[in-house]
Design a protein around this motif. Sequence first.
Motif, PDB file in Angstrom:
ATOM      1  N   SER A   7       0.818  -1.210   0.000  1.00  0.00           N
ATOM      2  CA  SER A   7       0.000   0.000   0.000  1.00  0.00           C
ATOM      3  C   SER A   7       0.857   1.267   0.000  1.00  0.00           C
ATOM      4  O   SER A   7       0.388   2.332  -0.385  1.00  0.00           O
ATOM      5  N   ARG A  13       1.765   5.478  -4.571  1.00  0.00           N
ATOM      6  CA  ARG A  13       0.928   4.803  -3.588  1.00  0.00           C
ATOM      7  C   ARG A  13       0.856   5.619  -2.297  1.00  0.00           C
ATOM      8  O   ARG A  13      -0.196   5.719  -1.671  1.00  0.00           O
ATOM      9  N   ASP A 169      -3.482  -5.360   0.513  1.00  0.00           N
ATOM     10  CA  ASP A 169      -3.658  -5.544  -0.930  1.00  0.00           C
ATOM     11  C   ASP A 169      -4.773  -6.520  -1.283  1.00  0.00           C
ATOM     12  O   ASP A 169      -4.989  -6.819  -2.442  1.00  0.00           O
ATOM     13  N   SER A 225      -9.315  -3.106   1.646  1.00  0.00           N
ATOM     14  CA  SER A 225      -8.378  -2.828   0.559  1.00  0.00           C
ATOM     15  C   SER A 225      -7.916  -1.379   0.564  1.00  0.00           C
ATOM     16  O   SER A 225      -8.706  -0.470   0.796  1.00  0.00           O
ATOM     17  N   SER A 226      -6.626  -1.194   0.277  1.00  0.00           N
ATOM     18  CA  SER A 226      -6.164   0.180   0.103  1.00  0.00           C
ATOM     19  C   SER A 226      -6.192   0.563  -1.376  1.00  0.00           C
ATOM     20  O   SER A 226      -5.815   1.649  -1.759  1.00  0.00           O
ATOM     21  N   PHE A 227      -6.629  -0.357  -2.212  1.00  0.00           N
ATOM     22  CA  PHE A 227      -6.649  -0.089  -3.648  1.00  0.00           C
ATOM     23  C   PHE A 227      -8.056   0.186  -4.175  1.00  0.00           C
ATOM     24  O   PHE A 227      -8.224   0.813  -5.194  1.00  0.00           O
ATOM     25  N   GLU A 228      -9.058  -0.330  -3.471  1.00  0.00           N
ATOM     26  CA  GLU A 228     -10.432  -0.136  -3.922  1.00  0.00           C
ATOM     27  C   GLU A 228     -11.262   0.294  -2.736  1.00  0.00           C
ATOM     28  O   GLU A 228     -11.034  -0.139  -1.621  1.00  0.00           O
TER      29      GLU A 228
END
Length: 402
Positions: A7, A13, A169, A225-228
């Motif tokens: 992340s 990021r 992730d 999630s740190s992506f979504e």
Amino acid sequence: MKFGGTSVGTIERIKAVADQVKAVVDAGHQVAVVVSAMSGTTNQLVQWTREAGAMHDAREYDVVVSSGEQVTVGLLAIALQNIGVEARSWLGWQVAMHTDNIHGGARIESIDTEAMLARLEQGQVAVMAGFQGVAEDNRITTLGRGGSDTSAVALAAALGADRCDIYTDVDGVYTTDPRIVPKATKLDKITFEEMLELASNGAKVLQTRSVAMAMRHGVKLQVLSSFEDLPGTMVVNEDEIMEKNSVSGIAYSVDEAKVTLVGLDDKPGVAANVFSTLADNNVNVDMIVQTAASAPGKTDITFSVNGAELDRASTVLQGIKDELNYNDLLTSEDVCKVSVVGMAMRSQPGVARTMFSTLAEKGINIEVISTSEIKISVLIGREYTELAVRSLHTAFGLDSES
Ligand code: ASP
Ligand code: MG
């Protein structure tokens, strides 16, 4: 909010994380953030300590491997300041995060929160380095690999936080590893006890110690999630879940090795001798079975250890061969431990039957079995890992519809 290595793996990021923190601050919350080192960094640092000297002082190991987090806290504080969020970095000794002096695997003893709380009150975001602390003699310590989850939970407990959100992730805790079972389902909720069994039996999503600590201190834990921007999995007390399935999740670990002592004397004190010798040499034993050997008055003991401890285990057992009077010492690393975990198995019969008959149908031989109240683990040949996990996932009704 805790962010792991992937992340914060790049400057891009880190800026994205700063935006996520800002959103929470803008929603009116006081926020303490805990970060790991950029992904890959800690491995590199560990490698360097080995190259510099195979026999190095653990205090200096900690000085080196803790440095990855020093970089990410500074960078995240800068990124936050640049989008108008007041932020300050905190290293372990600055907080202070007091630990014992077991370098490389220190335990947290207490956390001074006064200074940080005062800054939070003023609206400043605290960005704390995960994985590190300070011992009584003022030397830097680290908590063991993956330790920043534990740093985050400990800080949340000490601050009396409403929640500890672990951003990672993956977008939550799944019924099993989605990389080997595409039909794995994300769980909305899981109990602390189940999470603890899954983590300690191979699920990589949270460090085992962090779950135990959250359970002890009643810290509300969320994995997301740190992506979504999706809801994650809440780790909660049992009374917050209406159970359906007897099994909630399946974990596996290929970090295992099997040891068999063939032809031990079948008399009192032999097992005590074997396992106290192993304990004295810091070998952790997991599963154990004892069986009758073919010769009268003889017995075999098979047990599993962590793969990394196999050499130590076999060396110390060879060292007491005469004393133990066994015929043979067999070891194997071609094994995998598969565990099915669920609170509801306490009250639903038939879990062992489903597990063993599913494995039998696939022709998978079970080498060792162990159980707890809410878990059944088997040791099987490593080549059957995926087949076993997939068929058990189906057999326990965990496959997703789609
Ligand atoms: N950076 C440390 C490690 O890689 C701590 C962590 O990521 O949790 O083990
Ligand atoms: Mg981690």
